[in-house]
Design an enzyme around this catalytic site. Structure first.
Site, PDB file in Angstrom:
ATOM      1  N   THR A 211       0.920  -1.232  -0.041  1.00  0.00           N
ATOM      2  CA  THR A 211       0.112   0.190  -0.201  1.00  0.00           C
ATOM      3  C   THR A 211       0.874   1.275  -0.049  1.00  0.00           C
ATOM      4  O   THR A 211       1.748   1.343   0.667  1.00  0.00           O
ATOM      5  CB  THR A 211      -1.023  -0.045   1.248  1.00  0.00           C
ATOM      6  N   ARG A 239     -12.229  -9.702  -2.280  1.00  0.00           N
ATOM      7  CA  ARG A 239     -11.769  -9.259  -1.037  1.00  0.00           C
ATOM      8  C   ARG A 239     -11.409  -7.699  -1.079  1.00  0.00           C
ATOM      9  O   ARG A 239     -10.720  -7.266  -1.970  1.00  0.00           O
ATOM     10  CB  ARG A 239     -10.922 -10.084  -0.224  1.00  0.00           C
ATOM     11  N   GLY A 265      -5.722  -4.924   6.700  1.00  0.00           N
ATOM     12  CA  GLY A 265      -7.059  -4.219   6.627  1.00  0.00           C
ATOM     13  C   GLY A 265      -8.302  -4.477   7.228  1.00  0.00           C
ATOM     14  O   GLY A 265      -9.013  -3.485   7.566  1.00  0.00           O
TER      15      GLY A 265
END
Ligand code: ASP
Length: 344
Positions: A211, A239, A265
């Protein structure tokens, strides 16, 4: 009659002694003189071990993080908007194969790349988010287009891609997202799933984290936060993680702060991490640092949620807490800059 006046005067004096609502709710400590602008970026938190990093790769991370800071800082320095700075910085990281976003996105269980991103602006608190897209070169630009050119906050999959097409954003063939490194990571994990090999702690860490994100405060005092990711390697069933969830992976409010998260997450969604930081400042009057410490080092650690975040408050204070061994990160303000990977 006189008695009534006395009671009235007493009541009025009591009311005027109460601190105003603003005083109670918003009292983050001003740590230093406000800078003209501030920018902070991350390229993912996780198991990042110095012993497993070769010199060339480490150099490449430093260079790309600096390029991302340059892209954002040049805009802010010349009086540009924080939204432009955030998008510019994130695009640099999305275009690099080093980070789990855009070009370097991880693979799903089925061998595809599904990308998520979001952006929020602290003045109007408008937001845009996109989930599970496979053909958008820079998902952060689609999140921005959703915020600015639609009546919605979130779009996913084929619909989001059709909207991107309409907005004339850069569309690529899904094969653009192929990188050998990410493909090999998936193959290793698939073998691990079948109990064929034992993954090292490092590989397990990479399985979880990646990320990119950026938070910026511009000269007019507007805070913008953005996040972009390929999610988690081997993810299934479309997902979606926290990155495109406003309040979980991304949040911005000019009265408190802007936040972009990275990590496992599911935890960041369940504990609405980004919004929680802002809420602690807004409702409890915590400083940015104590709000970040409370959530990242106390709450998330207690719950088992690994990861980190970057944040800027309305005074330009910057925090970059993480509870993993490393987080690719950097900041710039007042002509000062720092880029780091490991814990100090
Ligand atoms: N938070 C991202 C997700 O769960 C992954 C990460 O930050 O590494 O999708």
């Amino acid at each position: 009659m006189r008695q009534y006046f006395q009671i009235l005067i007493l009541m009025l004096s009591l009311v005027s002694c109460q601190p105003s609502e603003k005083q109670i709710l918003i009292s983050p400590k001003k740590v230093d003189i406000s800078p003209e602008y501030a920018i902070v970026i991350h390229g993912g938190a996780g198991t990042i071990d110095k012993n497993n990093m070769d010199v060339a790769t480490e150099k490449a991370y430093h260079e790309t993080l600096n390029q991302a800071l340059d892209a954002g800082e040049n805009i802010l320095k010349s009086g540009g908007k924080s939204i432009d700075a955030v998008v510019a910085a994130i695009k640099v990281m999305e275009d690099s194969p080093l980070f789990n976003a855009g070009k370097g996105a991880v693979f799903t269980h089925d061998g595809t790349n599904e990308l998520d991103a979001s952006i929020m602006t602290g003045d109007s608190q408008m937001a845009g988010a996109v989930g599970s897209v496979t053909t958008i070169k820079n998902p952060i630009t689609l999140a921005r287009a959703i915020m600015e050119q639609s009546d919605h906050v979130m779009m996913i999959g084929k619909g989001a891609e059709a909207f991107a097409n309409k907005c004339k954003l850069d569309i690529v063939d899904p094969s653009y997202f192929y990188t050998e490194k990410r493909w090999n990571s998936l193959q290793k994990i698939l073998k691990d799933d079948n109990n064929k090999i034992q993954l090292s702690e490092d590989e397990k860490g990479n399985k979880k984290h990646g990320t990119v994100g950026c938070v910026a405060l511009d000269k007019s005092g507007n805070i913008v936060a953005g996040t972009s990711t390929g999610g988690m390697t081997n993810k299934r069933y479309n997902r979606i993680g926290d990155a495109p969830i406003i309040g979980a992976g991304t949040f911005a409010d000019n009265n408190s702060c802007g936040v972009s998260c990275t990590g496992h997450g599911e935890y960041f969604i369940r504990y609405t991490v980004a919004r929680d930081i802002a809420a602690l400042m807004e409702y409890k009057g915590l400083s940015l640092r104590s709000a970040c410490d409370t959530i990242v080092y106390k709450k998330l650690v207690a719950k088992g949620g690994e990861g980190g975040l970057i944040a800027i408050d309305k005074y330009g204070n910057i925090e970059m807490p993480f509870n993993t061994s490393g987080m690719y990160r950097g900041w710039a303000k007042d002509s000062k800059r720092e880029v780091k990977i490991y814990k100090d």
